[in-house]
Motif scaffolding. Structure first.
Motif, PDB file in Angstrom:
ATOM      1  N   THR A   1       0.831  -1.204   0.000  1.00 55.86           N
ATOM      2  CA  THR A   1       0.000   0.000   0.000  1.00 55.86           C
ATOM      3  C   THR A   1       0.866   1.256   0.000  1.00 55.86           C
ATOM      4  O   THR A   1       0.608   2.198  -0.758  1.00 55.86           O
ATOM      5  CB  THR A   1      -0.946  -0.003   1.224  1.00 55.86           C
ATOM      6  N   MET A   2       1.890   1.266   0.823  1.00 59.43           N
ATOM      7  CA  MET A   2       2.791   2.424   0.878  1.00 59.43           C
ATOM      8  C   MET A   2       3.513   2.631  -0.442  1.00 59.43           C
ATOM      9  O   MET A   2       3.766   3.767  -0.863  1.00 59.43           O
ATOM     10  CB  MET A   2       3.796   2.247   2.018  1.00 59.43           C
TER      11      MET A   2
ATOM     12  N   SER B   1       2.008   5.041  -3.033  1.00 54.96           N
ATOM     13  CA  SER B   1       2.303   6.476  -2.921  1.00 54.96           C
ATOM     14  C   SER B   1       3.535   6.828  -3.729  1.00 54.96           C
ATOM     15  O   SER B   1       3.569   7.831  -4.441  1.00 54.96           O
ATOM     16  CB  SER B   1       2.543   6.865  -1.464  1.00 54.96           C
TER      17      SER B   1
ATOM     18  N   THR C   1       2.777   6.623  -7.430  1.00 55.12           N
ATOM     19  CA  THR C   1       2.031   7.817  -7.852  1.00 55.12           C
ATOM     20  C   THR C   1       2.983   8.996  -8.031  1.00 55.12           C
ATOM     21  O   THR C   1       2.948   9.684  -9.055  1.00 55.12           O
ATOM     22  CB  THR C   1       0.942   8.177  -6.819  1.00 55.12           C
ATOM     23  N   ALA C   2       3.844   9.227  -7.053  1.00 54.00           N
ATOM     24  CA  ALA C   2       4.780  10.352  -7.112  1.00 54.00           C
ATOM     25  C   ALA C   2       5.735  10.214  -8.298  1.00 54.00           C
ATOM     26  O   ALA C   2       5.989  11.192  -9.012  1.00 54.00           O
ATOM     27  CB  ALA C   2       5.561  10.456  -5.809  1.00 54.00           C
TER      28      ALA C   2
ATOM     29  N   ARG D   1      -3.684   6.121  -8.343  1.00 58.92           N
ATOM     30  CA  ARG D   1      -4.310   6.710  -7.149  1.00 58.92           C
ATOM     31  C   ARG D   1      -5.562   5.934  -6.735  1.00 58.92           C
ATOM     32  O   ARG D   1      -5.794   5.701  -5.554  1.00 58.92           O
ATOM     33  CB  ARG D   1      -4.677   8.174  -7.396  1.00 58.92           C
TER      34      ARG D   1
ATOM     35  N   HIS E   1      -4.515   2.824  -5.082  1.00 59.12           N
ATOM     36  CA  HIS E   1      -4.037   3.141  -3.735  1.00 59.12           C
ATOM     37  C   HIS E   1      -5.209   3.361  -2.787  1.00 59.12           C
ATOM     38  O   HIS E   1      -5.215   2.854  -1.655  1.00 59.12           O
ATOM     39  CB  HIS E   1      -3.143   4.383  -3.813  1.00 59.12           C
TER      40      HIS E   1
END
Length: 153
Positions: free
Chosen positions: A27-28, A31, A34-35, A73, A76
């Motif tokens: 899950t982390m 992020s 996405t970035a 996203r 996520h």
């Protein structure tokens, strides 16, 4: 009787910690993915973020419509909606003294469903694959929750 505490002396808690750790790291990582996609494509959600990476261009305008970034996203967000409840109910479930074989099966099914759900989501695998994987994880969390509620009554 085996230790039922939330500590590493409890073999079931160790298994829960392992599988929870896997899905939390997954899950982390969304992020970060996405970035990286935002930076690589110069697609930013906020005006102040336009100063990052290739977007040194002062004409950079925030956008929330890039299909790749938005797909990541959404994946996520789906993780957050499922992994957090699994983790919380799992703590209660482990402390309730469940059958170890059943509990381990639940942990493995949930983890497998979440990992495969991400692959299906990001690789655009046709439905109902993603829905079935989502459902599998949801059923596991619900089974654990109902067991906790039953034992608490």
């Amino acid at each position: 009787m085996a230790d039922q505490g939330l500590n590493f002396d409890n073999p079931l808690f160790k298994q829960f910690a392992f599988y929870s750790g896997v899905v939390i790291v997954k899950t982390m990582s969304m992020s970060v993915l996405t970035a990286l996609n935002r930076i690589g494509k110069s697609v930013y959600a906020n005006p102040e973020d336009c100063a990052i990476g290739k977007a040194m261009d002062r004409n950079c305008k925030p956008t929330l419509t890039d299909p790749t970034v938005e797909r990541i996203r959404r994946c996520h967000l789906n993780d957050l909606e499922n992994v957090i409840p699994f983790f919380l109910i799992g703590l209660l479930y482990v402390s309730s003294g469940p059958n170890p074989a059943t509990a381990l099966m639940y942990f493995r099914i949930f983890t497998g469903c979440r990992l495969l759900h991400t692959v299906a989501y990001l690789c655009k695998v046709p439905q109902p694959s993603r829905a079935l994987l989502f459902g599998g994880g949801l059923v596991v969390s619900l089974c654990m929750a109902f067991d906790v509620i039953r034992k608490a009554c």
